[in-house]
Motif scaffolding. Sequence first.
Motif, mmCIF file in Angstrom:
data_model
loop_
_atom_site.group_PDB
_atom_site.id
_atom_site.type_symbol
_atom_site.label_atom_id
_atom_site.label_comp_id
_atom_site.label_asym_id
_atom_site.label_seq_id
_atom_site.Cartn_x
_atom_site.Cartn_y
_atom_site.Cartn_z
ATOM 1 N N UNK A 554 44.579 42.739 40.328
ATOM 2 C CA UNK A 554 43.984 43.334 38.474
ATOM 3 C C UNK A 554 43.360 41.433 37.877
ATOM 4 N N UNK A 555 44.115 40.801 37.656
ATOM 5 C CA UNK A 555 44.116 39.446 36.789
ATOM 6 C C UNK A 555 43.068 38.915 37.805
ATOM 7 N N UNK A 556 43.148 38.589 38.950
ATOM 8 C CA UNK A 556 41.407 37.944 39.161
ATOM 9 C C UNK A 556 40.526 38.599 39.585
ATOM 10 N N UNK A 557 40.336 39.008 39.240
ATOM 11 C CA UNK A 557 38.789 40.372 39.162
ATOM 12 C C UNK A 557 38.546 39.881 37.275
ATOM 13 N N UNK A 558 39.691 39.980 36.703
ATOM 14 C CA UNK A 558 39.536 40.221 35.508
ATOM 15 C C UNK A 558 38.988 38.469 35.218
ATOM 16 N N UNK A 559 39.405 37.462 35.398
ATOM 17 C CA UNK A 559 39.654 36.632 35.111
ATOM 18 C C UNK A 559 37.785 35.918 36.082
ATOM 19 N N UNK A 561 35.013 38.224 35.983
ATOM 20 C CA UNK A 561 34.868 39.039 35.038
ATOM 21 C C UNK A 561 34.487 37.631 34.138
ATOM 22 N N UNK A 562 35.083 37.358 33.360
ATOM 23 C CA UNK A 562 34.912 36.094 32.023
ATOM 24 C C UNK A 562 34.981 35.438 32.436
ATOM 25 N N UNK A 563 34.366 34.320 33.801
ATOM 26 C CA UNK A 563 34.235 33.203 34.144
ATOM 27 C C UNK A 563 32.213 33.589 35.147
ATOM 28 N N UNK A 564 32.262 34.903 34.229
ATOM 29 C CA UNK A 564 30.422 34.927 34.228
ATOM 30 C C UNK A 564 30.183 35.054 33.495
ATOM 31 N N UNK A 570 31.423 25.035 28.657
ATOM 32 C CA UNK A 570 32.496 24.210 29.551
ATOM 33 C C UNK A 570 33.797 24.224 29.408
ATOM 34 N N UNK A 571 34.451 24.629 28.339
ATOM 35 C CA UNK A 571 35.511 24.704 27.643
ATOM 36 C C UNK A 571 36.354 25.687 28.064
ATOM 37 N N UNK A 572 35.229 26.560 28.417
ATOM 38 C CA UNK A 572 35.850 27.920 28.362
ATOM 39 C C UNK A 572 36.421 28.356 29.860
ATOM 40 N N UNK A 575 39.053 26.588 30.876
ATOM 41 C CA UNK A 575 40.670 27.089 30.674
ATOM 42 C C UNK A 575 41.091 28.242 31.341
ATOM 43 N N UNK A 576 39.685 28.703 31.889
ATOM 44 C CA UNK A 576 40.199 29.845 33.065
ATOM 45 C C UNK A 576 39.620 29.883 34.056
ATOM 46 N N UNK A 577 40.091 28.583 34.326
ATOM 47 C CA UNK A 577 39.691 28.025 35.394
ATOM 48 C C UNK A 577 41.024 27.590 35.984
ATOM 49 N N UNK A 578 42.012 27.535 34.723
ATOM 50 C CA UNK A 578 43.191 26.659 34.873
ATOM 51 C C UNK A 578 43.921 28.410 34.868
ATOM 52 N N UNK A 579 43.706 29.206 33.668
ATOM 53 C CA UNK A 579 44.431 30.873 34.178
ATOM 54 C C UNK A 579 44.494 31.009 35.649
ATOM 55 N N UNK A 580 43.324 31.030 36.855
ATOM 56 C CA UNK A 580 42.884 31.466 37.871
ATOM 57 C C UNK A 580 43.857 30.855 38.831
ATOM 58 N N UNK A 581 44.059 29.573 38.446
ATOM 59 C CA UNK A 581 44.758 28.818 39.838
ATOM 60 C C UNK A 581 46.493 29.298 39.208
ATOM 61 N N UNK A 582 46.680 29.729 38.050
ATOM 62 C CA UNK A 582 48.052 30.143 38.414
ATOM 63 C C UNK A 582 48.687 31.535 38.844
ATOM 64 N N UNK A 583 47.362 32.154 38.829
ATOM 65 C CA UNK A 583 47.819 33.456 39.286
ATOM 66 C C UNK A 583 48.717 33.523 40.717
#
Length: 591
Positions: A554-559, A561-564, A570-572, A575-583
């Motif tokens: 669920x978290x991976x699909x959500x991120x 979608x947010x990345x798209x 670039x800043x956003x 941040x999202x790439x860092x969150x995805x790495x933490x999954x």
Amino acid sequence: MYYSDDIIEEVRSRNDIVDLIGSYVNLKKKGSTYSACCPFHHEKTPSFHVSREKQMYHCFGCGVGGNVYTFLMEHENFSFPEAVEALAERAGVKLPEQSMSPEAKKQADAKNMIKDMNKLAAGYFHYLLKSERGKKAMEYLKKRGLTDETIVKFGLGYSDMYRDDLYKYMKSKGYSDADLKDSGLVRFDDKYGGSDKFWNRVMFPIIDVNNRVIGFGGRVMGEGEPKYLNTQETPVFDKSRNLYGLNLAKKSKRSGIIFCEGYMDVISMHQAGFDNAVASLGTALTMGQVNLIKRYTDHVYLAYDSDGAGTKAALRALEIMREFEMPARVISLKPYKDPDELIQAEGKDEFEHRIEQAVSGTMFEIQILANNYNQEDPQERTQFQKEAAKRLSLIMDPLERGNYIESVAKEYHIEPDSLKEAVTKYGIAGANRIDTSVFQQRRERKSPEEEKKNKQLKTERLLITWMINESSLFDTLKDIISPNDFFEPIYHDIVGRLFEQYEKEGKVTPASIMNHYQSQEEHQKVSSIMQQDFDMEVSPGEKSKVVTDLVKSVKRKSLDHQLEAAKGDLAKTGQLMLEKAQIEKIKIKLN
């Protein structure tokens, strides 16, 4: 019409769902839940489950589900406010004055006034019937064989011979012309003023399934047209969604529901012991009426008049029954015109025999076809056989189709193989049927995008189900996942309400979450999630792995979608790439 959330929840919590539903169906305890055959569709193996712990029900066969409010709304055809009021009365909860918008209050007051006027008029008509003024009407009913008990049971009455008698009576009770205008009881003329809709007629109150008088039918006692006169459409009376006698028939212990054409047929049948009879209200059977009857039975009988008009009405009714997958059989009344006439002439035992001999809807249609052709003429007999084959070709189930081919061939002396070949020719049996099925499968095959979306929704749904069954998850998940990670709008809403409820109360109460949803579609979606139980005979490690995988998905699909959506920022994006790495570091532990 509005009741506060606190009142709605208090009323719900004071009505145990097992006790409520147990008063309608025979529930059997099975582990931590109760089960029964579903009261909303026909089934032989119980798939209807009620949870005392969750205070919810769900049928895994037809999909219906909800809490105590949903059940009453579905089973008794109540509106939501009516369900609140009924359950409040059941639990002894005093409701506050209702708060509503001026327009809603105006509409509710108008409906309540019409109901009050109908109740008052019904009492007045019944009083007149028993008075000297109603002597002629009483003689008519007695001549038709009705007992005093039956007359009282159906609340029969008499409208006086004077055209303004009821009008004057209602005025004497404080109702104004403006009040009476939309009641359906009185009509107004610029020159002569108010006059009664019904006069010098035997009166039949029309009572809905909740035992409220919503309208009237009036019958002339001699010559005159129209023979029957019914209340016009009003804010409380929709003839296409009500049935005469259903308020009594729904309580019957007899099998099925018998449809008749007239009020007197219903009354005569009830008096003879056939208390499962109903009639449509001056119109042909409607889809709304069949949808209503499905709440109370899984099969019906048609006892329509045996004349041409009755036969036509029966054929039309069978079409509607077929659309609703409601099994129907047709009762032969010949040589009598209607059920009342048959019972008067032959008695209840003969009518019971006619019920036992009732033919299926398909065989009745074949009979009508046969009567339309001269069976002694080879050309017409051939045409009949072709038409019969066309009708049989509509039967989709191969076993049922085969049985009907055999019965029709025997009944009308047709060579079975020839009939089967003709049915096959019209596109249902053999290779044609297989090809049709293949084409249907191809049409229904979903695109890769649809399959991907459905898989994601299933993942979201499973995670919510785990959250409900393992409330300890909320403490773990509150810093990992949020309602915004759920794409399906109703799932997003459910998760938000669950987190909010857990934060306030330290627990989740599924049935109270259901209070926030009104539509049948929403109730089915929510109840299917909240009533789902898992096989917990697995180790804590296995459970932890399943939930961890669901959260990650669920978290991976959500991120993603947010990345798209964040392309170009670039800043956003960083941040999202860092969150995805933490999954991948997420690890859920369950006891």
